[in-house]
Scaffold this motif. Structure first.
Motif, PDB file in Angstrom:
ATOM      1  N   THR A 141       8.132 -28.334  -2.441  1.00 31.19           N
ATOM      2  CA  THR A 141       7.949 -28.271  -0.992  1.00 31.19           C
ATOM      3  C   THR A 141       7.984 -26.801  -0.574  1.00 31.19           C
ATOM      4  OG1 THR A 141      10.291 -28.293  -0.393  1.00 31.19           O
ATOM      5  CG2 THR A 141       9.230 -30.442  -0.796  1.00 31.19           C
ATOM      6  N   LYS A 142       7.731 -26.551   0.690  1.00 32.07           N
ATOM      7  CA  LYS A 142       7.777 -25.176   1.205  1.00 32.07           C
ATOM      8  C   LYS A 142       9.183 -24.588   1.097  1.00 32.07           C
ATOM      9  CE  LYS A 142       3.490 -24.421   2.312  1.00 32.07           C
ATOM     10  NZ  LYS A 142       2.682 -23.403   1.650  1.00 32.07           N
ATOM     11  N   ASP A 143      10.192 -25.434   0.859  1.00 31.89           N
ATOM     12  CA  ASP A 143      11.556 -24.945   0.631  1.00 31.89           C
ATOM     13  C   ASP A 143      11.796 -24.586  -0.829  1.00 31.89           C
ATOM     14  OD1 ASP A 143      12.365 -25.161   3.311  1.00 31.89           O
ATOM     15  OD2 ASP A 143      12.835 -27.282   3.061  1.00 31.89           O
ATOM     16  N   ASP A 144      10.778 -24.705  -1.664  1.00 32.45           N
ATOM     17  CA  ASP A 144      10.833 -24.302  -3.070  1.00 32.45           C
ATOM     18  C   ASP A 144       9.997 -23.035  -3.225  1.00 32.45           C
ATOM     19  OD1 ASP A 144      12.384 -26.545  -4.081  1.00 32.45           O
ATOM     20  OD2 ASP A 144      10.587 -27.757  -3.726  1.00 32.45           O
ATOM     21  N   TYR A 145      10.337 -22.235  -4.244  1.00 33.89           N
ATOM     22  CA  TYR A 145       9.750 -20.906  -4.357  1.00 33.89           C
ATOM     23  C   TYR A 145       9.148 -20.649  -5.731  1.00 33.89           C
ATOM     24  CZ  TYR A 145      12.480 -20.281  -0.149  1.00 33.89           C
ATOM     25  OH  TYR A 145      13.002 -20.435   1.108  1.00 33.89           O
ATOM     26  N   VAL A 146       7.999 -19.991  -5.713  1.00 25.89           N
ATOM     27  CA  VAL A 146       7.418 -19.405  -6.913  1.00 25.89           C
ATOM     28  C   VAL A 146       7.490 -17.906  -6.685  1.00 25.89           C
ATOM     29  CG1 VAL A 146       5.337 -19.085  -8.290  1.00 25.89           C
ATOM     30  CG2 VAL A 146       5.910 -21.360  -7.414  1.00 25.89           C
ATOM     31  N   ILE A 147       8.180 -17.193  -7.573  1.00 20.52           N
ATOM     32  CA  ILE A 147       8.328 -15.747  -7.459  1.00 20.52           C
ATOM     33  C   ILE A 147       7.397 -15.085  -8.472  1.00 20.52           C
ATOM     34  CG2 ILE A 147       9.904 -13.783  -7.591  1.00 20.52           C
ATOM     35  CD1 ILE A 147      12.211 -15.746  -7.017  1.00 20.52           C
ATOM     36  N   VAL A 148       6.513 -14.215  -7.969  1.00 17.15           N
ATOM     37  CA  VAL A 148       5.624 -13.435  -8.821  1.00 17.15           C
ATOM     38  C   VAL A 148       6.259 -12.052  -8.979  1.00 17.15           C
ATOM     39  CG1 VAL A 148       3.300 -12.490  -9.117  1.00 17.15           C
ATOM     40  CG2 VAL A 148       3.616 -14.711  -7.974  1.00 17.15           C
ATOM     41  N   CYS A 149       6.640 -11.737 -10.210  1.00 20.42           N
ATOM     42  CA  CYS A 149       7.342 -10.478 -10.497  1.00 20.42           C
ATOM     43  C   CYS A 149       6.342  -9.386 -10.874  1.00 20.42           C
ATOM     44  CB  CYS A 149       8.352 -10.689 -11.614  1.00 20.42           C
ATOM     45  SG  CYS A 149       9.671 -11.807 -11.171  1.00 20.42           S
ATOM     46  N   GLY A 150       5.716  -8.816  -9.881  1.00 23.34           N
ATOM     47  CA  GLY A 150       4.811  -7.689 -10.095  1.00 23.34           C
ATOM     48  C   GLY A 150       3.363  -8.073 -10.254  1.00 23.34           C
ATOM     49  N   ASP A 151       2.507  -7.172  -9.809  1.00 23.14           N
ATOM     50  CA  ASP A 151       1.054  -7.303  -9.912  1.00 23.14           C
ATOM     51  C   ASP A 151       0.546  -8.609  -9.302  1.00 23.14           C
ATOM     52  OD1 ASP A 151       1.155  -4.837 -11.076  1.00 23.14           O
ATOM     53  OD2 ASP A 151       0.738  -5.524 -13.092  1.00 23.14           O
ATOM     54  N   PHE A 152       0.998  -8.875  -8.081  1.00 22.07           N
ATOM     55  CA  PHE A 152       0.535 -10.033  -7.312  1.00 22.07           C
ATOM     56  C   PHE A 152      -0.953  -9.886  -7.002  1.00 22.07           C
ATOM     57  CE2 PHE A 152       0.106 -11.960  -2.958  1.00 22.07           C
ATOM     58  CZ  PHE A 152       0.203 -13.281  -3.351  1.00 22.07           C
ATOM     59  N   GLY A 153      -1.336  -8.783  -6.373  1.00 19.01           N
ATOM     60  CA  GLY A 153      -2.734  -8.415  -6.233  1.00 19.01           C
ATOM     61  C   GLY A 153      -3.549  -9.084  -5.148  1.00 19.01           C
ATOM     62  N   LEU A 154      -2.964  -9.919  -4.308  1.00 21.35           N
ATOM     63  CA  LEU A 154      -3.754 -10.550  -3.248  1.00 21.35           C
ATOM     64  C   LEU A 154      -3.595  -9.851  -1.902  1.00 21.35           C
ATOM     65  CD1 LEU A 154      -3.590 -14.378  -4.010  1.00 21.35           C
ATOM     66  CD2 LEU A 154      -5.525 -12.818  -4.263  1.00 21.35           C
ATOM     67  N   VAL A 155      -3.030  -8.655  -1.923  1.00 20.34           N
ATOM     68  CA  VAL A 155      -3.005  -7.795  -0.749  1.00 20.34           C
ATOM     69  C   VAL A 155      -3.595  -6.471  -1.229  1.00 20.34           C
ATOM     70  CG1 VAL A 155      -1.589  -6.785   1.090  1.00 20.34           C
ATOM     71  CG2 VAL A 155      -0.927  -8.969   0.072  1.00 20.34           C
ATOM     72  N   TRP A 156      -4.918  -6.484  -1.405  1.00 21.02           N
ATOM     73  CA  TRP A 156      -5.580  -5.344  -2.033  1.00 21.02           C
ATOM     74  C   TRP A 156      -6.616  -4.705  -1.119  1.00 21.02           C
ATOM     75  CZ3 TRP A 156      -4.316  -2.533  -6.034  1.00 21.02           C
ATOM     76  CH2 TRP A 156      -5.249  -1.616  -6.518  1.00 21.02           C
ATOM     77  N   ASP A 157      -7.598  -5.514  -0.646  1.00 20.21           N
ATOM     78  CA  ASP A 157      -8.673  -4.937   0.175  1.00 20.21           C
ATOM     79  C   ASP A 157      -9.079  -5.835   1.342  1.00 20.21           C
ATOM     80  OD1 ASP A 157     -10.062  -6.977  -1.070  1.00 20.21           O
ATOM     81  OD2 ASP A 157     -11.372  -5.655  -2.218  1.00 20.21           O
ATOM     82  N   ASN A 158      -8.424  -6.964   1.468  1.00 18.19           N
ATOM     83  CA  ASN A 158      -8.686  -7.937   2.533  1.00 18.19           C
ATOM     84  C   ASN A 158     -10.124  -8.463   2.518  1.00 18.19           C
ATOM     85  OD1 ASN A 158      -7.254  -9.442   4.415  1.00 18.19           O
ATOM     86  ND2 ASN A 158      -8.019  -8.250   6.127  1.00 18.19           N
ATOM     87  N   SER A 159     -10.738  -8.471   1.356  1.00 17.23           N
ATOM     88  CA  SER A 159     -12.099  -8.990   1.216  1.00 17.23           C
ATOM     89  C   SER A 159     -12.120 -10.496   1.492  1.00 17.23           C
ATOM     90  CB  SER A 159     -12.615  -8.728  -0.198  1.00 17.23           C
ATOM     91  OG  SER A 159     -11.844  -9.481  -1.135  1.00 17.23           O
ATOM     92  N   LYS A 160     -13.304 -11.036   1.677  1.00 15.07           N
ATOM     93  CA  LYS A 160     -13.430 -12.485   1.908  1.00 15.07           C
ATOM     94  C   LYS A 160     -12.889 -13.263   0.720  1.00 15.07           C
ATOM     95  CE  LYS A 160     -17.088 -12.364   5.240  1.00 15.07           C
ATOM     96  NZ  LYS A 160     -17.704 -13.303   6.107  1.00 15.07           N
ATOM     97  N   GLY A 161     -13.158 -12.785  -0.497  1.00 12.81           N
ATOM     98  CA  GLY A 161     -12.623 -13.450  -1.682  1.00 12.81           C
ATOM     99  C   GLY A 161     -11.104 -13.461  -1.694  1.00 12.81           C
ATOM    100  N   GLU A 162     -10.515 -12.329  -1.359  1.00 12.30           N
ATOM    101  CA  GLU A 162      -9.055 -12.243  -1.309  1.00 12.30           C
ATOM    102  C   GLU A 162      -8.488 -13.151  -0.226  1.00 12.30           C
ATOM    103  OE1 GLU A 162      -6.435  -8.721   0.227  1.00 12.30           O
ATOM    104  OE2 GLU A 162      -7.120  -8.311  -1.816  1.00 12.30           O
ATOM    105  N   GLN A 163      -9.122 -13.164   0.936  1.00 14.48           N
ATOM    106  CA  GLN A 163      -8.674 -14.048   2.019  1.00 14.48           C
ATOM    107  C   GLN A 163      -8.756 -15.510   1.589  1.00 14.48           C
ATOM    108  OE1 GLN A 163     -10.509 -13.119   5.847  1.00 14.48           O
ATOM    109  NE2 GLN A 163     -10.657 -10.990   5.214  1.00 14.48           N
ATOM    110  N   HIS A 164      -9.819 -15.852   0.870  1.00 12.83           N
ATOM    111  CA  HIS A 164      -9.961 -17.221   0.356  1.00 12.83           C
ATOM    112  C   HIS A 164      -8.772 -17.586  -0.526  1.00 12.83           C
ATOM    113  CE1 HIS A 164     -11.478 -20.698  -1.865  1.00 12.83           C
ATOM    114  NE2 HIS A 164     -11.152 -20.041  -2.961  1.00 12.83           N
TER     115      HIS A 164
END
Length: 126
Positions: free
Chosen positions: A29-52
């Motif tokens: 659920t939204k009360d559960d967490y997945v933690i990405v430890c480095g190199d997440f990469g989805l805040v890079w250039d705000n392209s349409k692909g990234e937004q998708h």
């Protein structure tokens, strides 16, 4: 529940968080967490692909937390407002995508996490 992974590198490896590749995530659920430890990469250039892919991740049943790695757009991350969350400072990318800032201590589900980062990158000129 808390799950930990790393190096999704934007949409290169983000599908490791799909229900097909990680079926155990479906029951979270939204009360559960997945933690990405480095190199997440989805805040890079705000392209349409990234937004998708951010929308795709936002629609998952869990909340995504990430610590920045050496393959991030730090200028873009730093443009987000800073807010307090669970004992430390964050950048809230969306309702359920949260950047855990370096050098902070967070309490998540009764556990304390210290976040650090800062590796030298062999390809930082790119």
């Amino acid at each position: 529940m808390i799950y930990v992974t790393g190096d999704t590198h934007g949409y290169i490896d983000i599908e490791k968080l799909s229900y097909r590749n990680s079926p155990f995530l479906k029951g979270l659920t939204k009360d559960d967490y997945v933690i990405v430890c480095g190199d997440f990469g989805l805040v890079w250039d705000n392209s349409k692909g990234e937004q998708h892919w951010r929308k795709w991740l936002e629609e998952k049943s869990f909340t995504t937390l990430f610590v920045d790695g050496n393959h991030e757009n730090h200028n873009m991350l730093d443009a987000y407002p800073v807010e307090a969350w669970n004992g430390g400072n964050i950048h809230r990318i969306s309702d359920s995508i949260i950047h855990l800032m370096r050098g902070q201590v967070y309490e998540v589900k009764g556990l304390k996490f210290f976040t650090m980062g800062g590796a030298e990158s062999h390809d930082k000129e790119y």
